[in-house]
Design a protein around this motif. Structure first.
Motif, PDB file in Angstrom:
ATOM      1  N   GLY A 274       0.827  -1.190   0.000  1.00  0.00           N
ATOM      2  CA  GLY A 274       0.000   0.000   0.000  1.00  0.00           C
ATOM      3  C   GLY A 274       0.869   1.250   0.000  1.00  0.00           C
ATOM      4  N   ALA A 275       0.220   2.409  -0.122  1.00  0.00           N
ATOM      5  CA  ALA A 275       0.967   3.665  -0.103  1.00  0.00           C
ATOM      6  C   ALA A 275       1.513   3.968   1.286  1.00  0.00           C
ATOM      7  N   SER A 276       0.835   3.487   2.339  1.00  0.00           N
ATOM      8  CA  SER A 276       1.255   3.804   3.709  1.00  0.00           C
ATOM      9  C   SER A 276       2.670   3.333   3.986  1.00  0.00           C
ATOM     10  N   ALA A 277       3.006   2.118   3.564  1.00  0.00           N
ATOM     11  CA  ALA A 277       4.353   1.600   3.794  1.00  0.00           C
ATOM     12  C   ALA A 277       5.392   2.426   3.048  1.00  0.00           C
ATOM     13  N   ALA A 278       5.043   2.866   1.844  1.00  0.00           N
ATOM     14  CA  ALA A 278       5.979   3.694   1.070  1.00  0.00           C
ATOM     15  C   ALA A 278       6.193   5.042   1.743  1.00  0.00           C
ATOM     16  N   ILE A 279       5.117   5.650   2.254  1.00  0.00           N
ATOM     17  CA  ILE A 279       5.234   6.934   2.950  1.00  0.00           C
ATOM     18  C   ILE A 279       6.120   6.792   4.179  1.00  0.00           C
ATOM     19  N   GLN A 280       5.927   5.714   4.919  1.00  0.00           N
ATOM     20  CA  GLN A 280       6.748   5.474   6.099  1.00  0.00           C
ATOM     21  C   GLN A 280       8.213   5.308   5.724  1.00  0.00           C
ATOM     22  N   MET A 281       8.495   4.574   4.653  1.00  0.00           N
ATOM     23  CA  MET A 281       9.874   4.385   4.212  1.00  0.00           C
ATOM     24  C   MET A 281      10.528   5.710   3.869  1.00  0.00           C
ATOM     25  N   LEU A 282       9.817   6.531   3.104  1.00  0.00           N
ATOM     26  CA  LEU A 282      10.428   7.779   2.662  1.00  0.00           C
ATOM     27  C   LEU A 282      10.643   8.741   3.829  1.00  0.00           C
ATOM     28  N   LEU A 283       9.661   8.854   4.716  1.00  0.00           N
ATOM     29  CA  LEU A 283       9.837   9.748   5.863  1.00  0.00           C
ATOM     30  C   LEU A 283      10.991   9.280   6.740  1.00  0.00           C
ATOM     31  N   THR A 284      11.165   7.974   6.857  1.00  0.00           N
ATOM     32  CA  THR A 284      12.294   7.454   7.629  1.00  0.00           C
ATOM     33  C   THR A 284      13.616   7.896   7.013  1.00  0.00           C
ATOM     34  N   ALA A 285      13.669   7.953   5.693  1.00  0.00           N
ATOM     35  CA  ALA A 285      14.888   8.391   5.018  1.00  0.00           C
ATOM     36  C   ALA A 285      15.066   9.906   5.093  1.00  0.00           C
ATOM     37  N   VAL A 286      13.973  10.647   5.078  1.00  0.00           N
ATOM     38  CA  VAL A 286      14.044  12.115   5.047  1.00  0.00           C
ATOM     39  C   VAL A 286      14.447  12.683   6.404  1.00  0.00           C
ATOM     40  N   ILE A 287      13.892  12.138   7.482  1.00  0.00           N
ATOM     41  CA  ILE A 287      14.098  12.703   8.816  1.00  0.00           C
ATOM     42  C   ILE A 287      15.432  12.219   9.373  1.00  0.00           C
ATOM     43  N   SER A 288      16.322  13.158   9.664  1.00  0.00           N
ATOM     44  CA  SER A 288      17.628  12.795  10.214  1.00  0.00           C
ATOM     45  C   SER A 288      17.788  13.224  11.672  1.00  0.00           C
ATOM     46  N   THR A 289      17.107  14.300  12.099  1.00  0.00           N
ATOM     47  CA  THR A 289      17.187  14.756  13.487  1.00  0.00           C
ATOM     48  C   THR A 289      15.804  15.229  13.936  1.00  0.00           C
ATOM     49  N   ASP A 290      15.669  15.453  15.242  1.00  0.00           N
ATOM     50  CA  ASP A 290      14.404  15.960  15.779  1.00  0.00           C
ATOM     51  C   ASP A 290      14.134  17.397  15.363  1.00  0.00           C
ATOM     52  N   ASP A 291      15.127  18.048  14.785  1.00  0.00           N
ATOM     53  CA  ASP A 291      14.944  19.432  14.336  1.00  0.00           C
ATOM     54  C   ASP A 291      14.465  19.514  12.892  1.00  0.00           C
ATOM     55  N   ASP A 292      14.284  18.382  12.242  1.00  0.00           N
ATOM     56  CA  ASP A 292      13.774  18.388  10.875  1.00  0.00           C
ATOM     57  C   ASP A 292      12.263  18.595  10.885  1.00  0.00           C
ATOM     58  N   ALA A 293      11.756  19.210   9.821  1.00  0.00           N
ATOM     59  CA  ALA A 293      10.323  19.504   9.715  1.00  0.00           C
ATOM     60  C   ALA A 293       9.824  19.086   8.341  1.00  0.00           C
ATOM     61  N   VAL A 294       8.550  18.733   8.284  1.00  0.00           N
ATOM     62  CA  VAL A 294       7.892  18.374   7.031  1.00  0.00           C
ATOM     63  C   VAL A 294       6.609  19.179   6.926  1.00  0.00           C
TER      64      VAL A 294
END
Length: 648
Positions: A274-294
């Motif tokens: 599903g799309a949910s797993a893909a969204i989770q994968m990408l956000l995991t790659a995008v977020i590197s620190t707690d100071d990152d924002a989306v």
């Protein structure tokens, strides 16, 4: 025997301890004798050593209680081990003096200590588990997913009451909390199910079976045979390539090429659960620190807010413009970025949902161009959630992908980093349980793609039936194929039904006093506003809940309709009228085995009158401290979202 054992063997009178034991054993053995010969016979015996000898001949063993009391125990204790049970013949009247009293006393003391330890172990409070609410991931605790929140939990409790036969003013729960088309009666596409069935069956039971041509159309058998060759000997039960079966990815690549007019390599595609797993994968790659924002649209589907909480990132919400049919404006995008940076956060990505969930809008090409320019300027990865691209109802609305727009913008968008998502759960397919979908990477750094591959490898591969269904979604029967006529008829009927229900739903909501709703041009949702009085806010505050949650709970307990509070979609005070929303996808589920009551009367045109109808069969008052809608002062609004999938 005397009640106080005044008659005792003469040789025990000099030792009180032995005397106590003898009296106790006499009582115990007499009790054993009474179980055999009856109480009336026992009373006729002499209280002499003859009675003791008779008791020893009838009883097999001496009660441990007697010996422990002889050793000084002050109260009965749990039964000990068998070593404590002495043969009664060894303690007959003529041999009591042979017992080792010191050894018995030592063993009894040891037994008391062991019993005390066991008792303490039982009564001692257990240690807290090593994994508990304080030691577990606090980010997971803070994560919320309103689509399956407290209102749904209460709905399931009420459903259990209905099954138990409890009298309620409705006979079923109308689930309106998520998009689940086949759960509300939408039929699956026949061709897809035929091919999936043949893929699951071993060849000798399916495609190669002599009866297969009599049960399945020729194009379904041909397609299943082709898929079997792609999957290999393991079929749907074996692991595949981490990104998905190459032949299936090629089908997706051909679909995207035909849709956008621009080619794509299957190497840039990941088939996902599903799309949910893909969204989770990408956000995991995008977020590197707690100071990152989306950047996330408000209102938004709560997987984004939930995943950002889990990953510890900052959600920079940009509010959609309701007055312009939930449009995205560059001003609000810029405001969200500026606010995040003012908090010391670093914006890394921007999410768009087109067509909108839960708002139902379809973005124009000009809107997408504005978003793309903004992302290029601010160096943001654009995440395009396009799972509803097949759900467009308005004549003046047409879906266009962000990828197509970006490529055709030329040099202006050449630096755009874009990831697009699609799913088999929505559209006219509605196969939510199959968990099929994909993400396509456009202009993503090859190193980052390699890391995404590594992340996907930790899950080995997505579900193979979902991969197969994704291939079928993007490559259905073509004109001239044996199944095309039936396929076209089924898809046309579903699309017509959804479009008709979408209009009917919006018109029906707007006809109710206190409701306003924009046109739902796409997806499966409408997002109306509901006026709620100030007194309801006070009640909500007293109960420690948001006013939209109070409304949702009241609606559920009064009518059996389950919706999701708008705050779960991030909707907050968006303009002076304080418009929040209450999302829903209409879903009727009958409660089997429940105590059946006649269905409630159709509500009147004015919701306030319907909810204030005198209680009785098929109606129920609102809680006394929740005011009716007609009591609401103007300018105070709350919302509800509903979908074209059922109720109306």
């Amino acid at each position: 025997l005397d009640a106080h054992y005044r008659l005792k063997p003469p040789h025990l009178l000099q030792d009180r301890r032995k005397d106590y034991l003898a009296r106790t054993m006499t009582s115990t053995l007499a009790s054993a004798a009474s179980s055999v010969i009856g109480t009336s016979m026992l009373r006729s015996f002499s209280a002499s050593s003859q009675a003791l000898a008779l008791g020893s001949s009838l009883a097999a063993r001496v009660s441990v209680r007697a010996l422990r009391m002889a050793a000084g125990a002050t109260r009965p204790l749990p039964p000990p081990s068998n070593w404590y049970l002495l043969q009664s013949t060894a303690i007959a009247a003529n041999s009591i003096h042979e017992i080792n009293w010191e050894e018995l006393e030592r063993r009894a003391r040891a037994q008391r200590e062991a019993d005390a330890q066991r008792t303490a172990a039982v009564t001692k409070p257990p240690r807290p588990r090593s994994l508990n609410e304080h030691t577990m991931s606090q980010k997971l605790r803070q994560m919320e997913y309103a689509v399956r929140g407290e209102v749904l939990v209460r709905a399931e409790e009420i459903e259990a009451q209905l099954r138990a036969g409890d009298p309620l003013p409705f006979s079923e729960i109308t689930y309106a909390h998520n998009g689940n088309p086949q759960a509300v009666g939408q039929s699956p596409i026949t061709f897809f199910r035929q091919v999936l069935a043949l893929c699951d069956l071993p060849p000798e039971c399916g495609i190669d079976h002599p009866m297969a041509p009599h049960l399945f159309p020729s194009d379904a058998i041909k397609r299943a045979r082709e898929m079997h060759a792609m999957m290999g000997a393991g079929g749907t039960g074996a692991y595949t390539h981490t990104q998905g079966i190459l032949g299936f990815r090629q089908d997706v690549a051909d679909f995207i090429t035909a849709r956008d007019g621009h080619g794509v390599s299957p190497d840039h595609l990941f088939l996902t659960n599903g799309a949910s797993a893909a969204i989770q994968m990408l956000l995991t790659a995008v977020i590197s620190t707690d100071d990152d924002a989306v950047l996330v649209p408000i209102p938004q589907y709560p997987i984004y807010s939930g995943m950002l909480s889990l990953l510890g990132a900052h959600q920079a919400g940009y509010e959609l413009d309701e007055s312009r049919d939930w449009a995205i404006t560059p001003e609000r995008l810029q405001s969200a970025v500026d606010d995040a940076r003012a908090l010391g956060k670093a914006p890394r990505a921007c999410v768009i949902i087109n067509p909108g969930n839960p708002t139902g809008q379809v973005f124009a090409r000009s809107t997408l161009e504005d978003v793309i320019r903004f992302c290029v300027r601010e160096r943001l990865v654009l995440m395009a959630d396009e799972v509803y691209q097949e759900n467009v109802y308005a004549d003046d609305a047409h879906f266009v992908s962000a990828r197509k727009v970006a490529i055709e913008m030329g040099h202006e968008a050449s630096e755009l980093e874009l990831v697009s998502f699609h799913s088999t759960s929505k559209g006219f397919i509605g196969e939510c349980g199959r968990r099929g979908g994909y993400m396509e990477l456009h202009n993503i750094d090859p190193y980052v793609q390699a890391q995404l591959f590594k992340l996907a490898s930790s899950g080995l591969c997505s579900a193979v039936p979902g991969q197969a269904l994704t291939s079928l979604m993007v490559r259905p029967p073509l004109p001239g194929d044996a199944s095309h006529e039936q396929y076209a008829a089924e898809v046309g009927a579903i699309r017509h039904s959804l479009a008709e229900k979408s209009k009917m739903l919006v018109d029906g909501l707007n006809s109710i006093e206190g409701f306003t709703c924009n046109e739902a041009k796409g997806s499966m949702y409408a997002f109306p506003a509901v006026k709620v009085p100030e007194r309801a806010r006070q009640v909500a505050a007293e109960r420690g809940m948001s006013v939209d949650c109070l409304y949702a709970m009241s609606l559920l307990e009064t009518t059996g309709v389950c919706v999701v509070p708008a705050s779960g979609f991030g909707q907050v005070r968006s303009h002076p009228e304080c418009c929040a929303k209450l999302p829903a996808v209409h879903h009727k589920r009958a409660v089997t085995g429940a105590h059946r009551r006649p269905p409630p009367p159709r509500p009147s045109r004015h919701l306030s009158h319907a909810l204030r109808r005198p209680p009785g069969r098929g109606s129920r008052r609102l809680p006394h401290n929740v005011p009716a809608i007609h009591e609401c002062p103007r300018g105070r609004r709350r919302g509800v979202q509903v979908a074209p999938q059922g109720l109306l």
